[in-house]
Design a protein around this motif. Structure first.
Motif, mmCIF file in Angstrom:
data_model
loop_
_atom_site.group_PDB
_atom_site.id
_atom_site.type_symbol
_atom_site.label_atom_id
_atom_site.label_comp_id
_atom_site.label_asym_id
_atom_site.label_seq_id
_atom_site.Cartn_x
_atom_site.Cartn_y
_atom_site.Cartn_z
ATOM 1 N N THR A 32 0.825 -1.547 -0.035
ATOM 2 C CA THR A 32 -0.300 0.247 -0.106
ATOM 3 C C THR A 32 0.763 1.107 0.310
ATOM 4 O O THR A 32 1.003 2.904 -0.775
ATOM 5 C CB THR A 32 -1.083 -0.113 0.935
ATOM 6 O OG1 THR A 32 -1.800 -0.535 1.470
ATOM 7 C CG2 THR A 32 -1.698 1.385 1.384
ATOM 8 N N GLY A 33 1.807 1.022 0.996
ATOM 9 C CA GLY A 33 2.533 2.448 0.623
ATOM 10 C C GLY A 33 3.450 2.284 0.218
ATOM 11 O O GLY A 33 3.618 3.748 -0.747
ATOM 12 N N ALA A 34 4.878 1.226 -1.462
ATOM 13 C CA ALA A 34 4.534 2.055 -2.210
ATOM 14 C C ALA A 34 3.596 2.099 -2.847
ATOM 15 O O ALA A 34 4.608 3.469 -4.029
ATOM 16 C CB ALA A 34 4.901 0.334 -2.732
ATOM 17 N N LEU A 35 2.893 1.968 -3.258
ATOM 18 C CA LEU A 35 1.420 2.095 -4.436
ATOM 19 C C LEU A 35 1.629 3.787 -4.518
ATOM 20 O O LEU A 35 0.977 4.512 -5.543
ATOM 21 C CB LEU A 35 0.117 1.514 -4.346
ATOM 22 C CG LEU A 35 0.914 -0.034 -5.091
ATOM 23 C CD1 LEU A 35 -0.348 -0.853 -4.899
ATOM 24 C CD2 LEU A 35 0.315 -0.189 -6.477
ATOM 25 N N ILE A 36 1.528 3.996 -3.348
ATOM 26 C CA ILE A 36 1.277 5.702 -2.551
ATOM 27 C C ILE A 36 2.093 6.041 -3.073
ATOM 28 O O ILE A 36 2.041 7.392 -3.544
ATOM 29 C CB ILE A 36 0.899 5.596 -0.996
ATOM 30 C CG1 ILE A 36 -0.751 4.725 -0.772
ATOM 31 C CG2 ILE A 36 0.497 7.298 -0.588
ATOM 32 C CD1 ILE A 36 -0.913 4.781 1.138
ATOM 33 N N THR A 37 3.132 6.081 -2.727
ATOM 34 C CA THR A 37 4.561 6.945 -3.344
ATOM 35 C C THR A 37 4.689 6.747 -4.292
ATOM 36 O O THR A 37 5.194 7.878 -5.342
ATOM 37 C CB THR A 37 5.333 5.811 -2.697
ATOM 38 O OG1 THR A 37 5.179 5.588 -1.406
ATOM 39 C CG2 THR A 37 6.768 6.443 -3.276
ATOM 40 N N ALA A 38 4.112 5.730 -5.381
ATOM 41 C CA ALA A 38 4.321 5.569 -6.851
ATOM 42 C C ALA A 38 2.903 6.668 -7.942
ATOM 43 O O ALA A 38 2.804 6.500 -8.903
ATOM 44 C CB ALA A 38 4.100 4.251 -7.162
ATOM 45 N N GLY A 39 1.591 7.572 -6.668
ATOM 46 C CA GLY A 39 0.973 7.798 -7.223
ATOM 47 C C GLY A 39 -0.728 7.437 -7.527
ATOM 48 O O GLY A 39 -1.421 8.015 -8.214
ATOM 49 N N ALA A 40 -0.688 6.290 -6.264
ATOM 50 C CA ALA A 40 -1.829 5.587 -7.113
ATOM 51 C C ALA A 40 -3.244 6.964 -6.209
ATOM 52 O O ALA A 40 -3.123 7.050 -5.621
ATOM 53 C CB ALA A 40 -2.091 4.160 -6.811
ATOM 54 N N ASN A 41 -4.515 7.045 -7.219
ATOM 55 C CA ASN A 41 -5.133 7.535 -6.307
ATOM 56 C C ASN A 41 -5.863 7.128 -5.672
ATOM 57 O O ASN A 41 -6.323 5.800 -5.537
ATOM 58 C CB ASN A 41 -6.087 8.261 -7.893
ATOM 59 C CG ASN A 41 -6.948 9.182 -7.816
ATOM 60 O OD1 ASN A 41 -7.601 9.423 -6.651
ATOM 61 N ND2 ASN A 41 -7.890 9.200 -8.832
ATOM 62 N N LEU A 42 -5.735 7.784 -5.157
ATOM 63 C CA LEU A 42 -6.539 6.935 -3.513
ATOM 64 C C LEU A 42 -7.822 7.091 -3.383
ATOM 65 O O LEU A 42 -8.781 6.276 -2.559
ATOM 66 C CB LEU A 42 -6.361 7.707 -1.918
ATOM 67 C CG LEU A 42 -4.949 7.295 -1.599
ATOM 68 C CD1 LEU A 42 -3.741 7.534 -2.336
ATOM 69 C CD2 LEU A 42 -4.719 8.076 0.187
ATOM 70 N N ALA A 43 -8.963 8.091 -3.922
ATOM 71 C CA ALA A 43 -10.235 7.905 -4.130
ATOM 72 C C ALA A 43 -10.907 7.507 -5.073
ATOM 73 O O ALA A 43 -12.042 7.874 -5.253
ATOM 74 C CB ALA A 43 -10.184 9.502 -4.078
ATOM 75 N N VAL A 44 -10.085 7.442 -5.945
ATOM 76 C CA VAL A 44 -11.078 5.921 -6.915
ATOM 77 C C VAL A 44 -11.937 5.000 -6.192
ATOM 78 O O VAL A 44 -11.506 4.534 -5.649
ATOM 79 C CB VAL A 44 -9.836 4.891 -7.652
ATOM 80 C CG1 VAL A 44 -10.065 4.427 -9.279
ATOM 81 C CG2 VAL A 44 -9.127 6.663 -8.638
ATOM 82 N N GLU A 45 -13.026 4.714 -7.237
ATOM 83 C CA GLU A 45 -14.060 3.552 -6.712
ATOM 84 C C GLU A 45 -13.683 2.577 -7.086
ATOM 85 O O GLU A 45 -14.458 3.081 -8.145
ATOM 86 C CB GLU A 45 -15.389 5.187 -6.453
ATOM 87 C CG GLU A 45 -14.876 6.049 -5.246
ATOM 88 C CD GLU A 45 -16.750 6.543 -5.692
ATOM 89 O OE1 GLU A 45 -17.483 6.040 -5.964
ATOM 90 O OE2 GLU A 45 -16.710 7.511 -4.817
ATOM 91 N N ASP A 46 -14.884 1.329 -6.892
ATOM 92 C CA ASP A 46 -14.830 0.666 -7.325
ATOM 93 C C ASP A 46 -16.110 0.540 -7.926
ATOM 94 O O ASP A 46 -17.185 0.820 -7.843
ATOM 95 C CB ASP A 46 -14.517 -0.466 -6.839
ATOM 96 C CG ASP A 46 -14.994 -1.007 -5.735
ATOM 97 O OD1 ASP A 46 -16.227 -0.330 -5.102
ATOM 98 O OD2 ASP A 46 -15.092 -1.891 -4.527
ATOM 99 N N ALA A 47 -16.729 -0.054 -8.477
ATOM 100 C CA ALA A 47 -17.829 -0.699 -8.899
ATOM 101 C C ALA A 47 -19.297 -0.267 -7.809
ATOM 102 O O ALA A 47 -20.793 -0.395 -8.365
ATOM 103 C CB ALA A 47 -18.198 -2.465 -9.922
ATOM 104 N N THR A 48 -18.563 -0.837 -6.848
ATOM 105 C CA THR A 48 -19.344 -0.977 -5.851
ATOM 106 C C THR A 48 -19.592 0.080 -5.184
ATOM 107 O O THR A 48 -20.466 0.583 -4.016
ATOM 108 C CB THR A 48 -19.598 -2.166 -4.780
ATOM 109 O OG1 THR A 48 -17.929 -1.532 -3.989
ATOM 110 C CG2 THR A 48 -19.401 -3.368 -5.420
ATOM 111 N N GLY A 49 -18.478 1.196 -5.373
ATOM 112 C CA GLY A 49 -18.459 2.827 -4.702
ATOM 113 C C GLY A 49 -17.612 2.803 -3.491
ATOM 114 O O GLY A 49 -17.405 3.297 -2.435
ATOM 115 N N ARG A 50 -16.990 1.731 -3.974
ATOM 116 C CA ARG A 50 -16.007 1.361 -2.411
ATOM 117 C C ARG A 50 -14.687 1.919 -2.922
ATOM 118 O O ARG A 50 -13.897 1.840 -3.912
ATOM 119 C CB ARG A 50 -15.847 -0.305 -1.655
ATOM 120 C CG ARG A 50 -16.991 0.061 -0.733
ATOM 121 C CD ARG A 50 -17.402 -1.982 -0.452
ATOM 122 N NE ARG A 50 -17.081 -2.423 -1.326
ATOM 123 C CZ ARG A 50 -16.914 -3.749 -1.327
ATOM 124 N NH1 ARG A 50 -16.978 -4.596 -0.114
ATOM 125 N NH2 ARG A 50 -17.155 -4.394 -2.202
#
Length: 362
Positions: free
Chosen positions: A73-91
């Motif tokens: 999770t930390g590595a993906l955040i550092t790589a700039g992953a968008n934290l607010a994207v929602e899946d098909a269920t809105g999560r």
């Protein structure tokens, strides 16, 4: 399988690091799902797409968060992953972490979301989304990370309003404890109390009233929380508002009261609750229609019968009060003029006569 050497060999052979399977899953998603931190790190160094999503809207960050992989999770955040994207269920990724009990991951995501002030789809912050879902663990983690509890959605709705819509008491209490504005209004003038009343959440209504929410605030149509509760027939909410001393006869822009709206919708129990609280039956709107008229107009026979019964009782009481008032007024006028009321002949008993003593002749 976490074989970083095999992955490196394929990348060196110019394999597409962002290639997807038939279901849209990439190598980065599989590595994140299975907790292979070394593979995730290598793929990120090879510029794998961190924003890609599969057929159900899941991203690599969501897979890592759902499985409690803190390092990934930390590595993906550092790589700039968008934290607010929602899946098909809105999560979001944060919701996946909290709903699966991974609080350390949730805290890491909350800190990142707060520091970047990242907005999600529909200009909704992570805190707003978590409040709307009633995700108390996510909200608590975000509040502890100093998330902006005063943030609003595009329509002006606050996190507290969303929490009141779903009636999540833990989220409501967390937000109140964080110092949210309990009487804030959105674009239509609705407050958190109105949202709770409209949705029928009596417990949430009581919590807000205890937090000194103003029960008399009106929305753009001059409707109070009591009107919203009456329109939807929420008796328990009406009881809570009456206990909080709400003005139940407040009129809206068309001159209608909570009783009038309850009558139109045929909510008999709500009508009885309002009448028990001394709602005024005689109030008429701008067209001259009273609650009884609305009950009859919309074909609610039972509601009409209840209202007419109370009308009869009210008229009887009014007649008695008028008669008593008239009698008292006549007595007061007589006392002011200095005259005793005239009594019928023989009705006043004469007092005992004193015998006159004979004068002595001595």
């Amino acid at each position: 399988n976490g074989q970083v050497d095999a992955v490196a060999a394929l990348v060196e052979a110019r394999a597409n690091v962002s290639a997807a399977s038939a279901t849209g899953k990439t190598a980065l998603m599989y590595a994140g799902h299975n907790g292979h931190l070394c593979v995730v790190t290598f793929l990120l160094e090879s510029r794998a797409d961190v924003e890609v999503s599969d057929d159900i809207g899941m991203t690599p960050l969501m897979y890592g968060a759902r499985n409690g992989a803190l390092g990934i999770t930390g590595a993906l955040i550092t790589a700039g992953a968008n934290l607010a994207v929602e899946d098909a269920t809105g999560r979001t990724a944060l919701m996946h972490a909290t709903q699966n009990g991974h609080l350390a991951v949730a805290q890491r995501l909350a800190v990142a979301a707060t520091s970047t002030k990242l907005l999600g789809t529909r200009t909704m912050t992570v805190l707003l989304r978590a409040s709307k879902e009633g995700d108390s663990a996510a909200v608590e983690a975000l509040v502890k990370s100093h998330a902006d509890v005063h943030a609003r959605a595009a329509n002006g709705i606050t996190a507290l309003m969303y929490a009141c819509q779903v009636g999540s008491l833990p989220v409501i209490r967390t937000l109140l404890g964080a110092g949210v504005q309990v009487d804030a209004t959105e674009k239509m003038g609705m407050t958190a109390l109105m949202y709770a009343a409209q949705a029928g959440h009596a417990a949430a209504t009581r919590v807000l009233c205890k937090a000194r929410a103003k029960v008399g605030i009106r929305d753009m149509l001059a409707r109070t929380a009591a009107v919203h509760a009456a329109q939807n027939g929420h008796v328990a909410v009406l009881h809570a508002l009456v206990t909080a001393r709400a003005h139940i006869d407040a009129i809206d822009t068309t001159g209608r009261t909570a009783l009038s709206w309850a009558a139109q919708m045929g909510h008999t129990a709500a009508i009885e609750a309002l009448l028990d609280a001394n709602a005024d039956l005689s109030v008429a709107d701008v067209t001259g229609a009273t609650a009884v008229v609305y009950a009859a107009r919309f074909g609610h026979a039972q509601a009409e019968a209840v209202l007419r019964k109370w009308e009869t009782v009210d008229q009887t009481v009014l007649d008695l009060l008028t008669k008593d008032r008239s009698g008292r007024q006549r007595r007061k006028r007589s006392q002011k003029s200095g005259h005793r009321p005239t009594l019928k002949h023989g009705s006043q008993k004469s007092g005992p006569r004193l015998k006159r003593r004979k004068r002595s002749t001595c």
